[in-house]
Design a protein around this motif. Structure first.
Motif, PDB file in Angstrom:
ATOM      1  N   TYR A 127      -3.677   1.205  -0.174  1.00  0.00           N
ATOM      2  CA  TYR A 127      -2.928   1.914   0.508  1.00  0.00           C
ATOM      3  C   TYR A 127      -3.422   2.578   2.192  1.00  0.00           C
ATOM      4  O   TYR A 127      -2.574   2.621   2.938  1.00  0.00           O
ATOM      5  N   TYR A 130      -3.975  -0.330   4.721  1.00  0.00           N
ATOM      6  CA  TYR A 130      -2.592  -0.737   5.248  1.00  0.00           C
ATOM      7  C   TYR A 130      -1.873   0.343   5.963  1.00  0.00           C
ATOM      8  O   TYR A 130      -1.388   0.132   6.965  1.00  0.00           O
ATOM      9  N   ARG A 133      -2.457   0.935   9.424  1.00  0.00           N
ATOM     10  CA  ARG A 133      -2.165  -0.265  10.281  1.00  0.00           C
ATOM     11  C   ARG A 133      -0.686  -0.301  10.475  1.00  0.00           C
ATOM     12  O   ARG A 133      -0.039  -1.198  11.028  1.00  0.00           O
ATOM     13  N   GLU A 134       0.250   0.653  10.004  1.00  0.00           N
ATOM     14  CA  GLU A 134       1.699   0.534  10.457  1.00  0.00           C
ATOM     15  C   GLU A 134       1.974   0.538  11.895  1.00  0.00           C
ATOM     16  O   GLU A 134       1.328   0.951  12.712  1.00  0.00           O
ATOM     17  N   ILE A 138       0.001  -8.276  10.697  1.00  0.00           N
ATOM     18  CA  ILE A 138      -0.876  -8.850   9.966  1.00  0.00           C
ATOM     19  C   ILE A 138      -0.605 -10.241   9.613  1.00  0.00           C
ATOM     20  O   ILE A 138       0.429 -10.849  10.012  1.00  0.00           O
ATOM     21  N   LEU A 154      -1.897 -11.112   0.919  1.00  0.00           N
ATOM     22  CA  LEU A 154      -2.979 -10.557   1.918  1.00  0.00           C
ATOM     23  C   LEU A 154      -4.113 -10.256   1.323  1.00  0.00           C
ATOM     24  O   LEU A 154      -4.372 -10.427   0.093  1.00  0.00           O
ATOM     25  N   ALA A 159       2.591  -8.366   0.695  1.00  0.00           N
ATOM     26  CA  ALA A 159       3.657  -7.391   1.410  1.00  0.00           C
ATOM     27  C   ALA A 159       4.785  -8.369   1.239  1.00  0.00           C
ATOM     28  O   ALA A 159       4.857  -9.540   0.874  1.00  0.00           O
ATOM     29  N   ILE A 182       3.927  -4.709  10.408  1.00  0.00           N
ATOM     30  CA  ILE A 182       3.950  -3.739   9.233  1.00  0.00           C
ATOM     31  C   ILE A 182       4.726  -2.537   9.941  1.00  0.00           C
ATOM     32  O   ILE A 182       4.531  -1.828  10.641  1.00  0.00           O
ATOM     33  N   VAL A 185       4.521   1.379   4.678  1.00  0.00           N
ATOM     34  CA  VAL A 185       3.619   1.110   3.696  1.00  0.00           C
ATOM     35  C   VAL A 185       3.930   2.490   2.791  1.00  0.00           C
ATOM     36  O   VAL A 185       3.757   3.589   3.060  1.00  0.00           O
ATOM     37  N   ILE A 194       4.013  -2.853   0.618  1.00  0.00           N
ATOM     38  CA  ILE A 194       3.972  -3.248   2.082  1.00  0.00           C
ATOM     39  C   ILE A 194       5.217  -3.797   2.696  1.00  0.00           C
ATOM     40  O   ILE A 194       5.367  -5.049   2.341  1.00  0.00           O
TER      41      ILE A 194
END
Length: 367
Positions: A127, A130, A133-134, A138, A154, A159, A182, A185, A194
């Motif tokens: 969690y 990722y 990385r919102e 990806i 992934l 996702a 992304i 999440v 995701i």
């Protein structure tokens, strides 16, 4: 449980960052529940795991009272002092009640707790990885398609690409390599979920940031993005450096940079326009590929009237009004597009109304 078990917990702490003390406390809590479940005990109790030997013991807890009302929860002062003369009324006396076969239950319970905590730790790690990385891109592999939802494999998770976030007409087959944006999440009981998108304007923005070094270096800035996924998009770019052409930088030599983005978006048309602080100039640029003859703006209402040659009216509006909608999204202004001949009629009507008003005013004065 024994010393080897404690060593295994300490190894987990080094490898996965799971604190040994936290695990032992969780195991003790689980063992207390198991003790009550297996042995039907309703009395107050405490489970303790020796931090040196790993030995597991159960203690019944009773409150010291003058007169015992509930023998399962209370002990008389006389009995307590027989155990230790220092006990007083209100103190807690612990008496060991470890069952003979509790070791087997303890081992099973400890294993379940450790496995559960490892899973929770892995889910939290995924969690955090990722969630940070919102808003990024990806790359993964299409695993399966269920009820139009595309599941993308992934690293350590998957996702979901919902139908609403898919480019219209795009097909996804298991094994396809795919890039996506992304979007969100979420934490769920089954682990992180995701949500990704291929239609979000942010996806287009990030693709240009990847393809155009001048954007990465801060020489070119993307001021606005407007997108109708799968059909057409517009981006407005700007550079404070007069020696850097922002449009040329994004298009690239022989169009290679913009073409790379177009190919990723399955041949979505992309207009790269120059941003300008002057609204009328910016709106004229945003109208591309049509050319504006003039732009009239009402800044307070954020309304603009764009005048184009008769031959370019349909091009300026676009199929089903698409170009006009994108210009409005890109600029943030309400756009009214008129041809030159339409404006001649409007001006003629306005002049006629003006002269009529003047004539009426003169007539009133004369009378």
């Amino acid at each position: 449980m024994n010393i080897e078990f404690l060593r295994a917990l300490r190894d987990l702490e080094k490898e996965r960052g799971l604190a040994t003390e936290m695990l032992l406390e969780a195991i003790e809590a689980a063992l207390l529940s198991a003790y009550r479940r297996h042995f039907g005990s309703t009395q107050n109790a405490r489970v303790y795991i020796d931090r040196e030997t790993g030995e597991c013991r159960v203690f019944a807890q009773r409150v010291v009272v003058e007169s015992v009302g509930d023998p399962r929860a209370e002990i008389s002062l006389a009995e307590a002092k027989a155990i230790d003369p220092r006990y007083e009324v209100g103190d807690i006396v612990e008496i060991e009640v470890t069952p003979k076969d509790f070791g087997r239950i303890a081992a099973q319970t400890a294993k379940q707790v450790v496995v559960q905590r490892i899973r929770e730790a892995e889910r939290n790690m995924i969690y955090e990885m990722y969630a940070s990385r919102e808003g990024d891109i990806i790359t993964g592999t299409v695993q399966r398609v269920e009820q139009r939802h595309v599941y993308i494999e992934l690293a350590k998770t998957e996702a979901v690409l919902p139908p609403a976030e898919q480019i219209p007409g795009e097909r996804y087959r298991p094994g396809d390599r795919i890039r996506a944006f992304i979007l969100e999440v979420r934490k769920t009981p089954k682990g992180p979920q995701i949500i990704v998108s291929r239609t979000h304007p942010g996806f287009l923005r990030r693709l240009f940031e990847i393809e155009v070094p001048e954007i990465q270096e801060g020489l070119v800035e993307m001021k606005a993005v407007a997108r109708e996924a799968g059909v057409r998009s517009k981006i407005a770019v700007y550079s404070r450096d007069p020696n850097v052409d922002p449009v040329g930088a994004c298009v690239g030599p022989k169009g290679v940079r913009v073409q790379a983005v177009v190919n990723e978006l399955r041949h979505e048309k992309i207009d790269v326009v120059r941003w300008d602080p002057d609204p009328s100039r910016f709106i004229a640029e945003a109208l591309s590929p049509a050319k504006a003859v003039a732009v009239e703006v009402w800044e307070e209402e954020k309304i603009a009237r764009v005048i184009v040659p008769d031959s370019q009216l349909s091009l300026a509006i676009g199929k089903e009004g698409q170009n006009a909608r994108l210009v409005a999204k890109l600029t943030g202004w309400k756009i009214d597009i008129k041809s030159e001949s339409q404006m001649e009629e409007i001006y003629a009507q306005e002049y006629a109304a003006f002269y009529k008003e003047q004539e009426e005013e003169y007539a009133e004065r004369g009378s």
